[in-house]
Enzyme design. Structure first.
Site, short mmCIF file in Angstrom:
data_model
loop_
_atom_site.label_atom_id
_atom_site.label_comp_id
_atom_site.label_asym_id
_atom_site.label_seq_id
_atom_site.Cartn_x
_atom_site.Cartn_y
_atom_site.Cartn_z
N HIS A 203 0.78 -1.16 0.01
CA HIS A 203 0.08 0.01 -0.14
C HIS A 203 0.99 1.18 -0.06
CE1 HIS A 203 -3.06 -3.02 0.98
NE2 HIS A 203 -3.92 -2.08 0.90
N HIS A 245 2.19 -4.19 8.81
CA HIS A 245 3.53 -4.17 8.31
C HIS A 245 4.34 -3.37 9.42
CE1 HIS A 245 2.72 -5.07 4.17
NE2 HIS A 245 1.52 -4.27 4.36
#
Length: 289
Positions: A203, A245
């Site tokens: 992303h 993440h």
């Protein structure tokens, strides 16, 4: 007379110093070929008996044994090298430990029971705006509705950049296979976009590439430019807040997105090439016209 002489010789032998136990070894002659039982001086020499082949083989040092001894002598040095790592290794391990610790603390929306669990749906919606499937479908829809050659040129190159970003990030993730700070099962859209592992953040890479692409090829006002940069940063942070993440994954994702933008600027497709690709995709292309 002979009996008296024999008696004196026996008495001399008993009184001799060499007959004492500590000097008995001086009366025996050692064998030349080995360390067998000692023989007396007057005893007849025995024939040397050959050793069995098995014993001779065991006594002969083999190459494997010598190699093992050499390796055993080297092992302490290797252990010392492992017990005394370099400054670079210590620094890398320390940075990774700090990264994992901070990423776990920042995962405040990792679950509904987290400290910011009530905002999880809003953060997930923000992350969805940077998903690869969302941008690819949106770009195709805009391409079908565009009527200008310049708009179609920009949209075709953006579509190719999105496909390049998805494939590159998926390949790097398959090679590194780094898990996120929190053990989570990837969602359906993540599996479709092959965004299964943590490094690099897909992303963040996509948001950085798209924002830089739009800033370079669209005429936008200053507030819109600031909002576009802020959107890219918040998309990358949303995945950290969701526990997907690490911080280093997000930073490397931003850097990879900028690299994808630079690569697409280098191989930018002209308007004629874009029209040819559009004709091929719509099955209306003819090589004779």
């Amino acid at each position: 007379m002979p009996s008296a002489y024999n008696g004196r010789s026996r008495a001399r032998e008993r009184n001799s110093v060499l007959s004492r136990p500590e000097f008995m070894s001086l009366n025996h002659q050692p064998l030349r070929g080995g360390c067998g039982p000692p023989e007396s001086r007057g005893a007849p020499k025995r024939a040397a008996q050959p050793k069995p082949q098995a014993i001779q083989k065991n006594e002969e040092p083999t190459d494997g044994g010598s190699k093992d001894r050499r390796e055993s002598t080297k092992m302490p040095e290797e252990d010392c090298m492992q017990l005394n790592p370099s400054f670079k290794g210590i620094a890398m391990n320390s940075l990774l430990a700090i990264d994992i610790c901070l990423s776990k603390r920042m995962g405040v929306c990792a679950s509904t029971s987290s400290s910011w669990g009530g905002c999880r749906s809003m953060v997930a919606l923000l992350a969805l705006t940077g998903h690869g499937i969302t941008w690819i479908i949106g770009t195709i829809v805009c391409l079908t509705r565009s009527n200008t050659l310049a708009g179609q040129e920009v949209l075709v190159n953006l579509l190719l950049a999105l496909i390049l970003d998805v494939m590159t990030v998926a390949g790097v993730q398959r090679l590194v296979k780094r898990r996120g700070p929190w053990e989570m099962t990837p969602g359906f859209l993540d599996c479709v976009a092959m965004d299964v592992y943590a490094f690099p953040a897909a992303h963040a890479s996509r948001a950085a590439m798209v924002s830089k692409f739009l800033l370079s090829h669209l005429v936008l006002a200053v507030p819109l430019r600031i909002l576009l940069v802020l959107w890219a940063f918040l998309v990358g942070m949303s995945r950290v807040l969701l526990g997907k993440h690490h911080l280093t994954d997000m930073v490397c994702g931003f850097a990879l997105g900028m690299f994808h933008f630079s690569l697409m600027e280098t191989v930018w497709l002209s308007s004629n090439t874009c029209q040819t690709l559009i004709s091929i995709s719509t099955l209306s292309w003819s090589p004779f016209f």
